[in-house]
Enzyme design. Structure first.
Site, PDB file in Angstrom:
ATOM      1  N   HIS A   1       0.833  -1.191   0.000  1.00 28.00           N
ATOM      2  CA  HIS A   1       0.000   0.000   0.000  1.00 28.00           C
ATOM      3  C   HIS A   1       0.877   1.253   0.000  1.00 28.00           C
ATOM      4  O   HIS A   1       1.457   1.618   1.018  1.00 28.00           O
ATOM      5  CB  HIS A   1      -0.925  -0.022   1.237  1.00 28.00           C
ATOM      6  CG  HIS A   1      -1.867   1.129   1.299  1.00 28.00           C
ATOM      7  ND1 HIS A   1      -2.255   1.729   2.464  1.00 28.00           N
ATOM      8  CD2 HIS A   1      -2.493   1.802   0.310  1.00 28.00           C
ATOM      9  CE1 HIS A   1      -3.077   2.722   2.196  1.00 28.00           C
ATOM     10  NE2 HIS A   1      -3.229   2.785   0.898  1.00 28.00           N
TER      11      HIS A   1
ATOM     12  N   LEU B   1       5.529   3.011   3.150  1.00 26.30           N
ATOM     13  CA  LEU B   1       4.868   1.896   2.459  1.00 26.30           C
ATOM     14  C   LEU B   1       4.353   0.933   3.527  1.00 26.30           C
ATOM     15  O   LEU B   1       5.091   0.553   4.431  1.00 26.30           O
ATOM     16  CB  LEU B   1       5.865   1.179   1.537  1.00 26.30           C
ATOM     17  CG  LEU B   1       5.404  -0.173   0.975  1.00 26.30           C
ATOM     18  CD1 LEU B   1       4.253   0.003  -0.010  1.00 26.30           C
ATOM     19  CD2 LEU B   1       6.568  -0.893   0.285  1.00 26.30           C
ATOM     20  N   GLU B   2       3.073   0.555   3.399  1.00 22.16           N
ATOM     21  CA  GLU B   2       2.553  -0.509   4.259  1.00 22.16           C
ATOM     22  C   GLU B   2       2.604  -1.798   3.459  1.00 22.16           C
ATOM     23  O   GLU B   2       2.018  -1.875   2.372  1.00 22.16           O
ATOM     24  CB  GLU B   2       1.091  -0.239   4.634  1.00 22.16           C
ATOM     25  CG  GLU B   2       0.880   0.851   5.660  1.00 22.16           C
ATOM     26  CD  GLU B   2      -0.599   1.024   6.021  1.00 22.16           C
ATOM     27  OE1 GLU B   2      -0.947   0.778   7.174  1.00 22.16           O
ATOM     28  OE2 GLU B   2      -1.399   1.409   5.160  1.00 22.16           O
ATOM     29  N   VAL B   3       3.287  -2.797   3.990  1.00 25.33           N
ATOM     30  CA  VAL B   3       3.252  -4.123   3.363  1.00 25.33           C
ATOM     31  C   VAL B   3       2.258  -4.954   4.159  1.00 25.33           C
ATOM     32  O   VAL B   3       2.338  -5.024   5.389  1.00 25.33           O
ATOM     33  CB  VAL B   3       4.648  -4.772   3.352  1.00 25.33           C
ATOM     34  CG1 VAL B   3       4.545  -6.275   3.081  1.00 25.33           C
ATOM     35  CG2 VAL B   3       5.529  -4.121   2.292  1.00 25.33           C
TER      36      VAL B   3
END
Ligand code: NAI
Length: 705
Positions: free
Chosen positions: A447, A458-460
């Protein structure tokens, strides 16, 4: 093992700094004692006529002070001593009877630059890794080893303040222009030129013309003007939330008024004062957390090695797809293929890519050749054939479950079995998308935030069936794109949109109570956010916000029910900044005041305004409480990830340290009491998270107990 070695080159001693067991050179007390002793020997050695100081590390000169040692100091008196000792050593260096030439290749930061300033001649390599800066204010500090004193004397007041107050990197060519270095040469001849120069200076010392404007930089009234302007600018930018830049201005002012010796004493006082502030502690903690995250593979040990990614495919050449493509090519150096449904859209995506690169060219951060090289790394098309060899596919098509499942199936049909499929969805659980997968272990969420090339987070998202190798590969690749990466659990809103939801909803409640929209923005920027919630809604896009609001309501029920009908604004053709109509009016792309028509559309009467503190309390506590819930539910792995996520994802005020640091500072008991008071007044949506209630009862903190 010694950190310094000496090689004789004729009558010149070449001192090479290479800290054993570390990737970069850092300045610590032990390092200082060692070089001080060495310099003492060189002073007494009659065969030595001059000294060259350089680094043995590949791409750093000196990265600054050893921060671990720095934080151990703790008390104001200890920080003052640390600063005075450093200053004393640099005074000795400056007074050294033989010329010391410093040869700078790679990063020369903080204490490293202060050391260089005390030497007699500075030569920098013209390599792109060679940057000079005094980044102390970014840690809530001021330069404390003579930087506030020597820099203005060398490069002039205004240029010095510019460096000290921003902490920005100065590249070699600019360093030469402003007089920060005396010479710039190619790395290959750096050492030999430095040796020759030292020999020359042993015969006749260098003289420099004073720098800067005769009035502004060199007269008392001129300087007074510069200082008052600088103070005003700092207050405008920091809203008084960051004391260090003001302390730095004071250190420089005092030094120019009272001379070097008293100036240094005062610098040490102010340095120590800053070092014990909560702001500095918070900023230092953010630095540590960011550094730790860089080494975090994203899964518990034993972590598998990430798969190499050399070829990236991006599905959907829209707003996000183009941003992801250009950032991956520029930062991670991979070739990128964008695929969209029709050629016109592909063309639009390629144009968006080229715009980002052209902007860099315009700002001269890259040259024409580099721009052409970057553009050539990204291609586009409409067929799946060209993504057959991709190592990683990032999907950024419309936010629609069926479309996402379809492109996933189509992708799996053509790519190699180990290829990873990442979705950039902002609201759909990854597991739902992965239901369509033949290889769900290869499906993950990545994301990104918009604009991708600027937003640092960044969201993983690791779904239940995502394999650890898939997670570590997404994390490693995100990092190679220059992002700070947090790994979050697969749930609606992930972490960032999850904590935004109650914040935005509470904004809605305040709007419905008649709070003037501009008051909401003003209250939250005063609290420390870069933009207020109403501006944020316009930036995100009202259509996007309305959709996200519905998803969160469905997932979490009443507690997250939106209070205003953003739909009504969307139906009125208001999409926010992107179409120039939202809560605000826009003129030529610039915000031009609240659009009063919005009140009518929402059916509210604007009231006279409410206290900014009351507004900030409601909005901030709504967010803090949700962050606590997210931790409790394991959406984030740790308070650290939550703090870094909030700071880099939505601009949560860094000086407050992040939601969890802030709750620790306030104390769980006080947070719970405030939430209960708000709950009795405004409803159960403010009911405190269980983890907060527990912490309040047991006197516990999120960090460190
Ligand atoms: P967009 O509408 O600008 O781009 C979507 C693109 O996908 C369009 O060019 C469209 O033609 C293409 N597309 C649609 N179906 C396709 C298919 N079957 N095959 C290939 N291409 C197809 O949308 P945007 O804003 O770029 O969003 C994309 C994704 O990113 C969505 O899932 C969204 O939720 C997510 N996202 C958006 C953010 C934002 O701020 N806009 C932030 C984070 C995530």
């Amino acid at each position: 093992m010694p950190a310094f070695t000496v090689e004789m080159d004729g009558a010149i001693a070449v001192v090479v700094f290479d800290l054993p067991g570390e990737s970069v050179n850092k300045f610590s007390r032990a390092v200082k004692d060692e070089i001080a002793a060495l310099i003492g020997q060189l002073r007494n050695d009659a065969t030595v006529r001059g000294v060259v100081l350089m680094s043995g590390k590949k791409d750093t000169f000196i990265a600054g002070a050893d921060i671990e040692e720095f934080v151990a100091a703790k008390t104001e008196a200890a920080f003052r001593t640390l600063s005075r000792e450093g200053q004393k050593f640099l005074d000795e260096l400056e007074a050294f009877p033989k010329p010391i030439v410093v040869a700078i290749h790679g990063a020369c930061l903080g204490g490293g630059l202060e050391l260089s300033l005390a030497c007699h001649y500075r030569i920098a390599s013209n390599h792109r890794k060679t940057v000079l800066a005094l980044p102390e204010v970014q840690l809530g500090l001021i330069p404390g080893a003579g930087g506030c004193n020597r820099l203005p004397r060398l490069i002039g007041l205004r240029a010095a303040l510019d460096m000290i107050l921003t902490g920005k990197n100065i590249r070699a060519d600019r360093a030469l222009r402003i007089g920060l270095v005396d010479e710039v040469v190619s790395p290959a001849i750096l050492r030999s030129v430095a040796v020759k120069t030292a020999a020359m200076l042993a015969e006749s010392p260098v003289t420099r013309k004073p720098r800067g404007h005769w009035f502004l930089d060199r007269t008392r009234p001129g300087r007074a003007l510069v200082f008052s302007q600088a103070r005003k600018q700092v207050l405008r930018q920091t809203r008084g939330n960051y004391p260090a830049p003001l302390a730095a201005i004071e250190a420089v002012r005092f030094s120019l008024r009272h001379g070097l010796s008293r100036g240094l004493e005062h610098e040490a006082e102010l340095f120590a004062k800053m070092a014990v502030t909560d702001v500095s502690r918070n900023l230092v903690n953010i630095f540590f957390a960011t550094t730790a995250l860089k080494k975090d593979p994203g899964v518990p040990p034993p972590a598998p090695e990430p798969l190499p990614v050399a070829r990236l495919a991006v599905l959907g050449a829209g707003f996000m797809g183009a941003g992801i493509a250009v950032t991956a090519a520029e930062q991670a150096g991979v070739t990128v293929r964008m695929k969209d449904a029709d050629l016109a859209r592909v063309g639009k995506g390629l144009k968006a890519v080229s715009d980002v690169i052209q902007e860099r060219l315009r700002k001269r951060s890259i040259d024409r050749r580099e721009a052409a090289r970057r553009i050539a790394m990204i291609s586009g098309g409409v067929d799946y054939d060209s993504i057959r060899n991709a190592d990683l596919v990032v999907e950024a098509v419309f936010e629609d479950l069926e479309i996402k499942r379809t492109v996933l199936r189509e992708t799996e049909a053509v790519v190699r079995p180990e290829c990873i499929f990442a979705s950039n969805t902002s609201t759909i659980p990854i597991a739902r998308i992965a239901e369509a997968a033949a290889r769900p272990e290869n499906v993950v969420g990545m994301h990104f935030f918009s604009p991708v090339h600027r937003m640092p987070l960044l969201e993983v998202i690791a779904a239940a069936r995502t394999a650890p190798r898939t997670v570590v590969t997404a994390v490693a690749f995100g990092r190679s794109m220059g992002k700070t990466v947090i790994v979050v659990r697969d749930c609606p809103g992930f972490f960032i949109n999850r904590i935004l939801a109650p914040y935005i909803n509470e904004t809605g409640h305040l709007v419905m109570e008649g709070t003037p929209l501009e008051d909401l923005d003003r209250a939250m920027t005063a609290w420390g956010f870069p933009v207020g919630p109403v501006t944020l809604l316009d930036e995100v896009g009202l259509d996007v916000a309305a959709k996200a609001g519905k998803v969160m309501l469905e997932a979490f029920g009443e507690r997250l029910r939106p209070a205003i009908r953003i739909d009504a604004l969307v139906s009125d053709g208001r999409l926010g900044r992107k179409n120039g109509r939202g809560f605000y009016r826009y003129e030529k792309g610039r915000k031009a005041g609240i659009d009063a028509a919005v009140y009518g559309l929402l059916g509210v009467a604007k009231a006279s305004g409410s206290g900014s503190e009351a507004v900030a309390e409601r909005l901030s506590l709504a967010m803090l409480n949700e962050a606590a819930r997210a931790l409790e539910e394991g959406v984030i792995r740790s308070p650290r990830d939550g703090d870094i996520g909030a700071i880099y994802g939505i601009g949560f005020p860094p000086f407050k340290g992040g939601p969890f640091r802030l709750m620790d500072a306030l104390g769980a008991e006080a947070v719970v009491a405030a939430l209960e008071r708000l709950a009795s007044r405004h409803g159960p949506r403010f009911a405190p998270a269980q983890v907060l209630v527990d912490h309040a009862r047991n006197g516990r903190h999120f960090y460190g107990d």
